[in-house]
Scaffold this motif. Structure first.
Motif, short mmCIF file in Angstrom:
data_model
loop_
_atom_site.label_atom_id
_atom_site.label_comp_id
_atom_site.label_asym_id
_atom_site.label_seq_id
_atom_site.Cartn_x
_atom_site.Cartn_y
_atom_site.Cartn_z
N ILE A 126 33.21 44.01 29.57
CA ILE A 126 32.59 45.26 29.11
C ILE A 126 31.28 45.44 29.87
CG2 ILE A 126 31.75 46.56 27.10
CD1 ILE A 126 34.75 45.74 26.90
N GLY A 127 31.26 46.41 30.75
CA GLY A 127 30.08 46.66 31.59
C GLY A 127 30.33 46.14 32.99
N TYR A 128 29.89 46.96 33.99
CA TYR A 128 30.11 46.58 35.39
C TYR A 128 28.80 46.66 36.17
CZ TYR A 128 33.13 45.71 39.40
OH TYR A 128 33.76 45.13 40.48
N GLY A 129 27.73 46.15 35.53
CA GLY A 129 26.43 46.18 36.18
C GLY A 129 26.13 44.87 36.89
N ASN A 130 24.90 44.39 36.77
CA ASN A 130 24.46 43.17 37.45
C ASN A 130 25.43 42.02 37.22
OD1 ASN A 130 21.97 44.25 38.39
ND2 ASN A 130 21.17 44.08 36.32
N GLN A 131 25.61 41.65 35.98
CA GLN A 131 26.49 40.53 35.66
C GLN A 131 27.96 40.94 35.65
OE1 GLN A 131 25.95 37.22 35.23
NE2 GLN A 131 23.81 37.56 35.78
N GLY A 132 28.25 42.15 35.12
CA GLY A 132 29.64 42.58 34.97
C GLY A 132 30.40 42.58 36.28
N HIS A 133 29.81 43.18 37.33
CA HIS A 133 30.54 43.27 38.59
C HIS A 133 30.79 41.89 39.17
CE1 HIS A 133 27.02 42.40 41.10
NE2 HIS A 133 27.86 42.35 42.13
N ALA A 134 29.80 41.00 38.99
CA ALA A 134 29.91 39.65 39.57
C ALA A 134 30.93 38.81 38.79
CB ALA A 134 28.55 38.98 39.56
N GLN A 135 30.79 38.82 37.48
CA GLN A 135 31.68 37.96 36.67
C GLN A 135 33.12 38.45 36.71
OE1 GLN A 135 30.32 36.47 32.93
NE2 GLN A 135 28.16 36.68 33.43
N ALA A 136 33.31 39.78 36.70
CA ALA A 136 34.68 40.32 36.73
C ALA A 136 35.38 39.89 38.03
CB ALA A 136 34.64 41.84 36.62
N GLN A 137 34.67 40.03 39.15
CA GLN A 137 35.29 39.70 40.44
C GLN A 137 35.50 38.19 40.58
OE1 GLN A 137 34.22 42.26 43.96
NE2 GLN A 137 32.45 42.67 42.67
N ASN A 138 34.52 37.39 40.13
CA ASN A 138 34.68 35.94 40.22
C ASN A 138 35.87 35.47 39.39
OD1 ASN A 138 32.39 36.15 41.71
ND2 ASN A 138 31.11 34.83 40.44
#
Ligand code: NAI
Length: 328
Positions: free
Chosen positions: A23-35
């Motif tokens: 939930i959320g694709y900002g600082n952490q969201g974009h990084a954690q989702a892709q990792n």
């Protein structure tokens, strides 16, 4: 001695057959989702209609409204700003949680202060990277890790820790280390760093600048000396490489003597009393109450403080000094 987990302690199988909703694709969201996706997990993104949604789509994620993503997800990562989490959770996430789901937080704040409470039938865990989002992604791509804190707040399934560790591994943190922690410990360390350590550093830096300029030193030279030269970064790196105190050998004897002989006077008993007071306000929840009230009022105090900071002469001098140093 703190319990520490590495890759070998974390089994990605805990995510098998599960859908991870970020939930959320900002600082952490974009990084954690892709990792997590690169680590083999099935990942969807929940985001409101904004630029971040477009960015998730551009990265080839299935993006759903937050409510739908929370319903679809078995493991729900709350990666939106802490200030908006209580409201978004109550209105869009809670109803989508089913028995046995896992709710994952990247910060201890909201759970520690009771601002978000998962239903009893779900696991509530924390996987809190001690790293900014862009580095979470970059380090992962370089095959490197970074520290994180993990905690279990609620263990409805009996598998909460295994799930948290699988997430920590999936985002690349356990390549370095995941430290066993609690929501309260994470919140305390975070808030105390912000309110004592960083508050003090920023205040000391501005005092250093103001006093030297008042004493007739060239503002540009002071700004360069203070931070624009990058010496601070070199010292911080030397602290990691050589040791917090051992790096003193890289400085002149005059500097070593000055640093070690004056520190206790600079930050003396008065500062310790204030530090204790600040810590007590954090622990008792008094700060959390103050911050909630500030947010509800539209953050007038924060706006005022920022406005004052941006009127400090350093803002203008820094532009000039950066040009002199060829930094843009
Ligand atoms: P962020 O500010 O980058 O979050 C942006 C995302 O939040 C976007 O997807 C945006 O659509 C969504 N969003 C913003 N307001 C919203 C609202 N009212 N309703 C619905 N969605 C909204 O957040 P960040 O910095 O990634 O923080 C996420 C979590 O990670 C927080 O719990 C934070 O404490 C934690 N954390 C952040 C770190 C960092 O490097 N920024 C480091 C470690 C933990």
């Amino acid at each position: 001695m703190v319990t520490v987990y590495h890759d070998a302690d974390a089994d990605m199988a805990a995510l098998d057959g599960k859908c991870v909703a970020v939930i959320g694709y900002g600082n952490q969201g974009h990084a954690q989702a892709q990792n997590l996706r690169d680590s083999g997990a099935t990942v969807i993104v929940g985001n409101r209609q904004d630029e971040y949604r477009k960015s998730a789509l551009a990265d080839d994620f299935e993006v759903l409204p937050i409510r739908d993503a929370a319903r679809r997800g078995d493991i729900v990562l709350m990666l939106i700003p802490d200030e908006v989490q209580p409201q978004v959770f109550a209105r869009q996430v809670l109803s989508g949680l089913a028995e046995g789901d896992t709710l994952v937080f990247a910060s201890g704040y909201n759970v520690a202060y009771g601002l978000v409470q998962g239903p009893e039938c779900v696991d509530v865990v924390m996987v809190a990277p001690r790293m900014i989002g862009s580095a979470v992604r970059n380090l992962y791509r370089q095959g490197k890790g970074y520290p994180c804190l993990v905690a279990v707040g609620q263990n409805a399934t009996g598998q909460a820790l295994a799930t948290a560790l699988a997430v920590a591994r999936g985002i690349g943190a356990t390549r370095a280390a995941a430290f066993a922690s609690s929501f309260e410990e994470e919140a305390l360390m975070d808030l105390f760093a912000e309110q004592f350590l960083w508050a003090g550093i920023v205040r000391l830096c501005t005092l250093y600048y103001d006093m030297l300029v008042e004493a007739g030193c060239a503002p540009e030279s002071v700004a360069s000396e203070l931070y624009l030269s990058g010496e601070m970064v070199e010292v911080a790196e030397a602290m990691i490489e050589t040791g917090f105190f051992k790096q003193l050998d890289l400085h002149s004897h005059t500097s070593q003597y000055g640093q070690l002989s004056r520190g206790e006077r600079v930050v003396g008993d008065g500062a310790q009393r204030v530090a204790a007071e600040i810590m007590e306000q954090i622990r008792s929840g008094q700060f959390a109450q103050e911050w909630t009230a500030e947010q509800q009022a539209g953050m007038p105090h924060l706006e005022g403080l920022k406005k004052t900071a941006l009127t400090h002469p350093l803002n203008e001098v820094e532009q000039r000094t950066k040009r002199i140093l060829g930094l843009g």
